[in-house]
Design a protein around this motif. Structure first.
Motif, PDB file in Angstrom:
ATOM      1  N   MET A   1      13.055  83.602  50.484  1.00 21.89           N
ATOM      2  CA  MET A   1      12.509  84.590  52.282  1.00 21.89           C
ATOM      3  C   MET A   1      11.150  84.944  52.838  1.00 21.89           C
ATOM      4  N   ILE A   2      10.859  85.702  52.168  1.00 18.95           N
ATOM      5  CA  ILE A   2       9.505  85.633  51.954  1.00 18.95           C
ATOM      6  C   ILE A   2       8.172  84.413  52.672  1.00 18.95           C
ATOM      7  N   ASP A   3       8.883  83.400  51.821  1.00 15.35           N
ATOM      8  CA  ASP A   3       8.016  82.130  52.291  1.00 15.35           C
ATOM      9  C   ASP A   3       8.376  81.598  53.611  1.00 15.35           C
ATOM     10  N   LYS A   4       9.671  81.814  53.615  1.00 11.75           N
ATOM     11  CA  LYS A   4      10.677  81.279  55.535  1.00 11.75           C
ATOM     12  C   LYS A   4       9.719  82.550  56.327  1.00 11.75           C
ATOM     13  N   ILE A   5       9.266  83.541  55.873  1.00 10.20           N
ATOM     14  CA  ILE A   5       8.447  84.197  56.813  1.00 10.20           C
ATOM     15  C   ILE A   5       6.300  84.345  56.871  1.00 10.20           C
ATOM     16  N   LYS A   6       6.381  83.736  55.678  1.00  7.54           N
ATOM     17  CA  LYS A   6       5.579  82.772  55.728  1.00  7.54           C
ATOM     18  C   LYS A   6       4.506  81.687  56.438  1.00  7.54           C
ATOM     19  N   GLU A   7       5.658  81.027  56.283  1.00  8.17           N
ATOM     20  CA  GLU A   7       5.722  79.697  57.122  1.00  8.17           C
ATOM     21  C   GLU A   7       5.979  80.294  58.957  1.00  8.17           C
ATOM     22  N   HIS A   8       6.880  81.229  59.402  1.00 10.29           N
ATOM     23  CA  HIS A   8       6.680  81.313  61.022  1.00 10.29           C
ATOM     24  C   HIS A   8       5.149  82.102  60.930  1.00 10.29           C
ATOM     25  N   ILE A   9       4.521  82.992  59.888  1.00  9.03           N
ATOM     26  CA  ILE A   9       3.435  83.036  60.186  1.00  9.03           C
ATOM     27  C   ILE A   9       2.386  81.801  60.314  1.00  9.03           C
ATOM     28  N   ALA A  10       2.831  81.091  60.134  1.00 14.27           N
ATOM     29  CA  ALA A  10       1.392  79.429  60.215  1.00 14.27           C
ATOM     30  C   ALA A  10       1.614  79.278  61.466  1.00 14.27           C
ATOM     31  N   ASP A  11       3.322  79.036  61.686  1.00  8.77           N
ATOM     32  CA  ASP A  11       3.490  78.324  62.483  1.00  8.77           C
ATOM     33  C   ASP A  11       3.079  79.171  63.589  1.00  8.77           C
ATOM     34  N   VAL A  12       3.176  81.186  64.261  1.00  6.90           N
ATOM     35  CA  VAL A  12       2.942  80.681  65.302  1.00  6.90           C
ATOM     36  C   VAL A  12       0.955  81.309  65.453  1.00  6.90           C
ATOM     37  N   GLU A  13      -0.027  81.515  64.067  1.00  2.18           N
ATOM     38  CA  GLU A  13      -0.709  80.494  63.592  1.00  2.18           C
ATOM     39  C   GLU A  13      -2.140  79.400  64.273  1.00  2.18           C
ATOM     40  N   SER A  14      -1.069  78.954  64.839  1.00  5.64           N
ATOM     41  CA  SER A  14      -1.677  77.176  64.669  1.00  5.64           C
ATOM     42  C   SER A  14      -0.833  77.290  66.565  1.00  5.64           C
ATOM     43  N   PHE A  15      -0.191  78.492  67.041  1.00 10.82           N
ATOM     44  CA  PHE A  15       0.545  78.040  68.109  1.00 10.82           C
ATOM     45  C   PHE A  15      -0.514  78.023  69.529  1.00 10.82           C
ATOM     46  N   ASN A  16       0.000  77.547  70.784  1.00 10.20           N
ATOM     47  CA  ASN A  16      -0.449  77.066  71.971  1.00 10.20           C
ATOM     48  C   ASN A  16       0.631  77.387  72.961  1.00 10.20           C
ATOM     49  N   ALA A  17       0.009  77.969  73.832  1.00  5.63           N
ATOM     50  CA  ALA A  17       0.469  77.562  75.084  1.00  5.63           C
ATOM     51  C   ALA A  17      -0.322  77.556  76.361  1.00  5.63           C
ATOM     52  N   LYS A  18       0.151  76.777  77.415  1.00  8.49           N
ATOM     53  CA  LYS A  18      -0.699  77.020  78.138  1.00  8.49           C
ATOM     54  C   LYS A  18      -0.244  77.593  79.544  1.00  8.49           C
ATOM     55  N   THR A  19       0.638  77.492  79.705  1.00 12.60           N
ATOM     56  CA  THR A  19       1.689  78.348  80.945  1.00 12.60           C
ATOM     57  C   THR A  19       2.069  79.775  80.387  1.00 12.60           C
ATOM     58  N   LYS A  20       1.931  80.291  82.068  1.00  9.50           N
ATOM     59  CA  LYS A  20       2.904  81.864  81.327  1.00  9.50           C
ATOM     60  C   LYS A  20       4.102  81.787  80.474  1.00  9.50           C
ATOM     61  N   ASP A  21       5.174  80.625  81.860  1.00  8.23           N
ATOM     62  CA  ASP A  21       6.255  80.800  81.137  1.00  8.23           C
ATOM     63  C   ASP A  21       6.664  80.492  79.203  1.00  8.23           C
ATOM     64  N   GLU A  22       5.863  79.925  79.065  1.00  7.41           N
ATOM     65  CA  GLU A  22       4.832  79.166  77.336  1.00  7.41           C
ATOM     66  C   GLU A  22       4.953  80.172  76.615  1.00  7.41           C
ATOM     67  N   ILE A  23       4.861  81.250  77.263  1.00  3.28           N
ATOM     68  CA  ILE A  23       3.807  82.285  76.764  1.00  3.28           C
ATOM     69  C   ILE A  23       4.882  83.102  76.209  1.00  3.28           C
ATOM     70  N   GLU A  24       5.686  83.381  77.182  1.00  2.00           N
ATOM     71  CA  GLU A  24       6.817  84.784  77.958  1.00  2.00           C
ATOM     72  C   GLU A  24       7.688  83.981  76.387  1.00  2.00           C
TER      73      GLU A  24
END
Ligand code: PHE
Length: 339
Positions: free
Chosen positions: A1-24
């Motif tokens: 479970m913790i590993d899964k969360i760690k993966e999400h953290i990595a995803d979040v950190e590398s996430f990028n978005a250009k539009t309002k809708d994407e961010i929302e």
């Protein structure tokens, strides 16, 4: 479970978005009511006790990362929009800006000035701090002249030669000294007299004085000029001149305008006579012309002077002169519609 969360953290950190809708969409996915974070928080109960601490830390880390990401992306987007000159809705109404108003003294001064400039008078100004010559002596009021008592004077410190002007006739003296006839000028300005302050008089007030000098200027010219003025300013076409005395004019007169007796107010302000005194006037004394290097054999002229406060009180039905100087907005705002 913790590993899964760690993966999400990595995803979040590398996430990028250009539009309002994407961010929302990103925000909802993690931080929304039914988002991943709330799912993990719900899971917390089922985690074995010894793992609870590490698990808790991990989801808090994920939460902070997601929030920071959303904020950072939003800020970036706003900055980009500003650079492109996009400030949201350009059609939205502007913030209302309170518009000020002119002071009633200025309104009346401007009105008087305009009436006289329409018949060729220019505007002249002079210093409020004067010397004895321009305020008194040149105006046929030599030292010890009893008429000096008519205008109680503020002197500057101990120098009896320097004073606060008691009338704007001092400006007329300066004007005559510097200009050759024909002269047609009005001199508005602030004047000072050492008088007790009451509802009807103040130690600081304003005047407009006028001066007309040319060849063959007569008393009749003066009367017609003043009549024109009262018609323009008050809409009243009847005046009378009462004999009076000023040291600088001969003959001198006090001008009354026929106000009428139509209303109760008319009765009160004219004390039941229908007449109101509005100014002093007269033919410029030859001594004054001589003092200002104008030859009285060649030229003659008339002068007049009035208090702006008095005229404003009549025009606007103001009962107490002190209201002009208190700067009470409830009073001043009543003049907003006037030009
Ligand atoms: N200077 C006079 C005053 O202040 C007014 C006045 C001006 C009278 C010109 C006559 C002529 O009272």
């Amino acid at each position: 479970m913790i590993d899964k969360i760690k993966e999400h953290i990595a995803d979040v950190e590398s996430f990028n978005a250009k539009t309002k809708d994407e961010i929302e969409a990103f925000r909802i996915k993690y931080l929304g009511k039914k988002g991943l974070l709330n799912e993990f928080f719900a899971e917390f109960r089922n985690v074995p006790n010894e793992e609870k601490k590490a698990f808790g830390q991990a989801i808090n880390e994920l939460k902070t990362a997601a929030q920071e990401k959303v904020n950072a992306l939003k800020e970036e987007l706003e900055n980009n929009e500003e650079e492109k000159g996009v400030y949201g809705d350009l059609t939205r109404p502007a913030e209302p800006v309170e518009i000020g108003s002119r002071h009633p003294i200025s309104l009346v001064k401007n009105q008087i000035t305009e009436i006289f400039s329409n018949i060729g008078f220019n505007v002249s100004e002079g210093p409020e701090m004067e010397d004895d010559w321009h305020n008194f002596t040149a105006l046929n009021l030599p030292e010890y002249h009893p008429a000096r008592d008519m205008q109680d004077t503020f002197f500057i410190q101990t120098d009896p030669d320097i004073l606060l002007r008691t009338h704007t006739s001092s400006v007329q003296v300066r004007y005559m000294e510097e200009n050759k006839p024909p002269i047609r000028t009005i001199s508005p300005g602030r004047v000072f007299r050492n008088e007790a302050i009451s509802a009807r008089s103040h130690c600081i007030f304003h005047q407009v004085e006028g001066l007309y000098i040319d060849k063959n200027v007569s008393f009749a010219d003066m009367k017609q000029t003043i009549l024109y003025f009262t018609k323009q300013l008050f809409g009243k076409s009847k005046i009378r001149l009462r004999p009076s005395y000023f040291p600088f004019t001969e003959p001198s007169a006090e001008v009354d305008v026929y106000w009428g007796l139509e209303t109760e107010t008319d009765y009160r302000i004219t004390k039941g006579t229908g007449w109101l005194e509005i100014m002093g006037c007269g033919m410029v004394d030859p001594n004054v012309l001589r003092n200002c290097n104008i030859d009285p054999q060649e030229y003659s002229g008339f002068a007049f002077g009035m208090g702006i406060e008095r005229i404003a009180m009549l025009l606007y039905q103001i009962e107490d002169i002190r209201m002009f100087y208190e700067n009470d907005l409830r009073f001043l705002e009543q003049f907003k519609s006037a030009l």
